[in-house]
Design a protein around this motif. Structure first.
Motif, PDB file in Angstrom:
ATOM      1  N   ALA A 245       0.826  -1.208   0.000  1.00  0.00           N
ATOM      2  CA  ALA A 245       0.000   0.000   0.000  1.00  0.00           C
ATOM      3  C   ALA A 245       0.861   1.260   0.000  1.00  0.00           C
ATOM      4  O   ALA A 245       0.518   2.262  -0.634  1.00  0.00           O
ATOM      5  N   VAL A 257      -9.480   2.255  -4.573  1.00  0.00           N
ATOM      6  CA  VAL A 257      -9.049   1.096  -3.774  1.00  0.00           C
ATOM      7  C   VAL A 257     -10.106   0.750  -2.733  1.00  0.00           C
ATOM      8  O   VAL A 257     -10.459  -0.426  -2.540  1.00  0.00           O
ATOM      9  N   VAL A 258     -10.651   1.764  -2.058  1.00  0.00           N
ATOM     10  CA  VAL A 258     -11.622   1.475  -1.000  1.00  0.00           C
ATOM     11  C   VAL A 258     -12.930   0.930  -1.572  1.00  0.00           C
ATOM     12  O   VAL A 258     -13.672   0.225  -0.863  1.00  0.00           O
ATOM     13  N   CYS A 260     -12.990  -1.224  -4.098  1.00  0.00           N
ATOM     14  CA  CYS A 260     -12.710  -2.620  -4.454  1.00  0.00           C
ATOM     15  C   CYS A 260     -12.542  -3.516  -3.222  1.00  0.00           C
ATOM     16  O   CYS A 260     -12.825  -4.715  -3.275  1.00  0.00           O
ATOM     17  N   GLY A 261     -12.081  -2.951  -2.109  1.00  0.00           N
ATOM     18  CA  GLY A 261     -11.795  -3.744  -0.924  1.00  0.00           C
ATOM     19  C   GLY A 261     -12.960  -4.600  -0.442  1.00  0.00           C
ATOM     20  O   GLY A 261     -12.804  -5.811  -0.235  1.00  0.00           O
ATOM     21  N   GLN A 265     -13.107  -8.757  -0.294  1.00  0.00           N
ATOM     22  CA  GLN A 265     -13.368  -9.361   1.014  1.00  0.00           C
ATOM     23  C   GLN A 265     -14.554 -10.329   0.942  1.00  0.00           C
ATOM     24  O   GLN A 265     -14.512 -11.445   1.474  1.00  0.00           O
ATOM     25  N   VAL A 291      -6.439  -8.244   2.985  1.00  0.00           N
ATOM     26  CA  VAL A 291      -7.347  -7.349   2.248  1.00  0.00           C
ATOM     27  C   VAL A 291      -7.765  -6.184   3.132  1.00  0.00           C
ATOM     28  O   VAL A 291      -7.798  -5.032   2.694  1.00  0.00           O
ATOM     29  N   THR A 295      -6.659  -2.291   2.335  1.00  0.00           N
ATOM     30  CA  THR A 295      -7.718  -1.315   2.095  1.00  0.00           C
ATOM     31  C   THR A 295      -7.736  -0.245   3.178  1.00  0.00           C
ATOM     32  O   THR A 295      -7.903   0.945   2.900  1.00  0.00           O
ATOM     33  N   HIS A 296      -7.528  -0.656   4.432  1.00  0.00           N
ATOM     34  CA  HIS A 296      -7.573   0.300   5.529  1.00  0.00           C
ATOM     35  C   HIS A 296      -6.426   1.306   5.456  1.00  0.00           C
ATOM     36  O   HIS A 296      -6.585   2.466   5.858  1.00  0.00           O
TER      37      HIS A 296
END
Length: 376
Positions: A245, A257-258, A260-261, A265, A291, A295-296
């Motif tokens: 990341a 990205v957020v 798709c996370g 998951q 994941v 994402t976080h």
């Protein structure tokens, strides 16, 4: 790094935590999930209390005292099998450790490059997970389930002692304009709230599924050694997502990205809950936590841009644990009454909500430049 590892202990330990309460303490899934939920619920309320006061609290004192009290609480859990005492001590541990973690994340959020620094502490958490999963299951097999809570107490004690010595007394100068930093009481924007809710939704799926990852493998006959190997592999994989990341910070837009996370998951949840074969289960389980970490990290950087004061990210434990607090007890209830397959249905509905929230977590065009890109 040490404070992040101790404060995010639940993200690493949930499978063994719930599994130990079921196998060693003879609790049913709902009771076991309820104890972890008490820990996480205490963490939510503590973080919500600390975050608005971040600018006025002595970070070193709160962090060292919080982890020290959490160490005492977990040490107490290791000495009792009374459910009421275990419940109270879980709640106390959640309240105190989350206060410490809120100060930690608030400090990271006001650094020059929050995305990069959060990725760095994420890599430390990956190293911690490898050691944790490699060392703890054999220790518990030999000496009993209470060793889990003794290890928890030791981790908290080390973090508290180190924080007392070297935790920053003041945070790094904010890269945002002084007029922004000087307005700590300004209301958080709509995009910040939606972003926080999206993180909570992903944390709910993470905790709901992660709590029963070990039990799924055992109940499907894969065997304890094979499941332990999966947990070690999970720890090794967790070394990668935070560093990746950081490398992709300027190449992949956080807003995409957020989105798709939650979808990735959900796909992994479907593999773990629907497959009766070891290989698909092991492959999905080994990357499941990665994941969330990947994402976080992007979500953390995005929210740092949306709220440069650091108050929103001081509430990171609340974001994570508001969802995670419901996860173990929700998962335990679903498993108890409808089996492991029911977890996938719940994950689908929550993932839809997460994508919808992240779609709203966007900076208004022309509001201010991307702080992360301009940071050194």
């Amino acid at each position: 790094m040490l404070a992040h590892c101790a404060g995010m202990l639940d993200l690493v330990a949930l499978p063994l935590w719930v599994g130990t309460l079921v196998s060693a303490y003879r609790l049913d899934p709902q009771q076991a999930g309820g104890l972890v939920t008490l820990f996480l619920a205490g963490a939510v309320f503590s973080s919500l209390a600390v975050a608005p006061r971040l600018h006025r609290l002595p970070g070193r004192l709160v962090t060292s005292l919080g982890f020290g009290l959490a160490a005492l609480a977990f040490a107490g859990v290791s000495q009792t099998t009374d459910y009421a005492w275990m419940a109270g001590l879980h709640l106390l541990a959640g309240v105190t450790s989350a206060a410490a973690l809120s100060c930690t994340h608030g400090t990271i959020a006001r650094s020059a490059n929050p995305h990069r620094l959060f990725a760095l502490v994420g890599m430390a958490l990956g190293v911690f997970a490898v050691v944790f999963f490699a060392a703890l299951p054999p220790l518990m097999a030999r000496w009993g389930g209470d060793r889990l809570f003794q290890v928890f107490a030791g981790v908290m004690a080390v973090a508290g002692a180190v924080a007392a010595l070297v935790f920053p007394r003041t945070v790094a100068a904010s890269p945002v304009p002084a007029s922004v930093a000087a307005a700590p009481r300004a209301g958080l924007g709509r995009a910040v709230w939606f972003g926080a809710l999206g993180v909570s939704c992903m944390a709910l799926v993470q905790a709901m599924m992660f709590s029963f990852l070990e039990r799924i493998g055992i109940d499907r006959g894969f065997g304890q050694p094979a499941v332990n190997a999966v947990l070690v592999a999970l720890g090794l994989v967790n070394l990668l997502p935070a560093g990746l990341a950081a490398l992709l910070q300027r190449r992949w837009p956080a807003e995409r990205v957020v989105l798709c996370g939650p979808v990735v998951q959900l796909a992994l949840v479907l593999l773990m809950t629907q497959s009766q074969q070891f290989a698909p289960y092991a492959a999905a389980a080994s990357v499941f936590a990665a994941v969330m970490i990947f994402t976080h990290t992007f979500a953390f950087g995005l929210l740092a841009r949306l709220d440069p004061s650091g108050r929103a990210l001081a509430a990171t434990p609340a974001m994570m644990m508001a969802g995670a607090a419901l996860g173990p007890v929700l998962g335990g209830t679903l498993v108890k009454w409808a089996g492991y397959e029911s977890l996938a249905v719940a994950a689908l509905l929550i993932a839809i909500g997460a994508v919808g929230c992240f779609a709203q977590a966007r900076q208004a065009p022309g509001l201010r430049p991307d702080a992360a890109r301009s940071a050194p």
